[in-house]
Design an enzyme around this catalytic site. Structure first.
Site, PDB file in Angstrom:
ATOM      1  N   HIS A  34       0.814  -1.209   0.000  1.00  0.00           N
ATOM      2  CA  HIS A  34       0.000   0.000   0.000  1.00  0.00           C
ATOM      3  C   HIS A  34       0.855   1.269   0.000  1.00  0.00           C
ATOM      4  CE1 HIS A  34      -4.047   1.459   0.136  1.00  0.00           C
ATOM      5  NE2 HIS A  34      -3.888   2.130   1.251  1.00  0.00           N
TER       6      HIS A  34
ATOM      7  N   ASN B 242      -6.885   7.973   1.273  1.00  0.00           N
ATOM      8  CA  ASN B 242      -8.211   8.352   0.785  1.00  0.00           C
ATOM      9  C   ASN B 242      -8.388   9.843   0.553  1.00  0.00           C
ATOM     10  OD1 ASN B 242      -8.675   5.640   1.067  1.00  0.00           O
ATOM     11  ND2 ASN B 242     -10.210   5.839   2.649  1.00  0.00           N
TER      12      ASN B 242
ATOM     13  N   ASP C 202      -0.053   1.843  -5.618  1.00  0.00           N
ATOM     14  CA  ASP C 202      -0.217   0.396  -5.714  1.00  0.00           C
ATOM     15  C   ASP C 202      -1.478   0.105  -6.521  1.00  0.00           C
ATOM     16  OD1 ASP C 202      -1.809   1.425  -3.507  1.00  0.00           O
ATOM     17  OD2 ASP C 202      -2.258  -0.660  -3.016  1.00  0.00           O
TER      18      ASP C 202
ATOM     19  N   ASN D 260      -9.005   4.234  -3.860  1.00  0.00           N
ATOM     20  CA  ASN D 260      -9.528   5.430  -3.203  1.00  0.00           C
ATOM     21  C   ASN D 260      -8.611   6.641  -3.316  1.00  0.00           C
ATOM     22  OD1 ASN D 260     -11.956   4.256  -2.426  1.00  0.00           O
ATOM     23  ND2 ASN D 260     -11.077   3.450  -0.545  1.00  0.00           N
TER      24      ASN D 260
END
Length: 130
Positions: A19, A66, A92, A113
């Site tokens: 991530h 996000n 990612d 997101n």
């Protein structure tokens, strides 16, 4: 001038995870090109320098994934760059196997997101991403 933004999350539990690959790529670019990541601007950790003779701003948004678009939008406006031609976002992409990359000039967020946030804040899906 170009902005190269690596997406990730600023807390330790995400360090060294898929991530946070965007943050890791920015760290590597900074190391290889002698760019100090010593600025706190645009709700991000930033570094100014040059890569291959081009002025760059390296950006690691600290807004969590996000809300990445808020940080990137602030930097794009401040430096008055054209996102279509002068922004590269590294993130990612779960649809790709580990170790594979893909460069895209535009397109949907594909469920990511961070990319959704960038598209919403910039008002366009036309920016380079890898």
């Amino acid at each position: 001038m170009y902005i190269i933004a690596g997406l990730g999350n600023p807390t330790y539990q995400y360090a060294r995870t898929r991530h946070n690959i965007g943050f890791e790529v920015i760290d590597e670019l900074a190391d290889r090109n002698g760019i100090a990541m010593d600025l706190q601007k645009h709700r991000a950790v930033c570094g100014k320098g040059s890569i291959a003779g081009e002025k760059v701003i390296l950006l690691q948004p600290q807004t969590y994934m996000n809300l990445s678009g808020e940080s990137i939008q602030d930097a794009v406006r401040y430096y008055k760059i054209n996102p279509k031609e002068e922004l590269l976002v590294i993130f990612d992409d779960i649809s790709l196997d580990v170790g594979r990359i893909r460069l895209r000039a535009k397109g949907s967020a594909g469920g990511h997101n961070g990319i959704k946030s960038i598209i919403a804040c910039l008002g366009t899906d036309e920016f380079q991403r890898i």
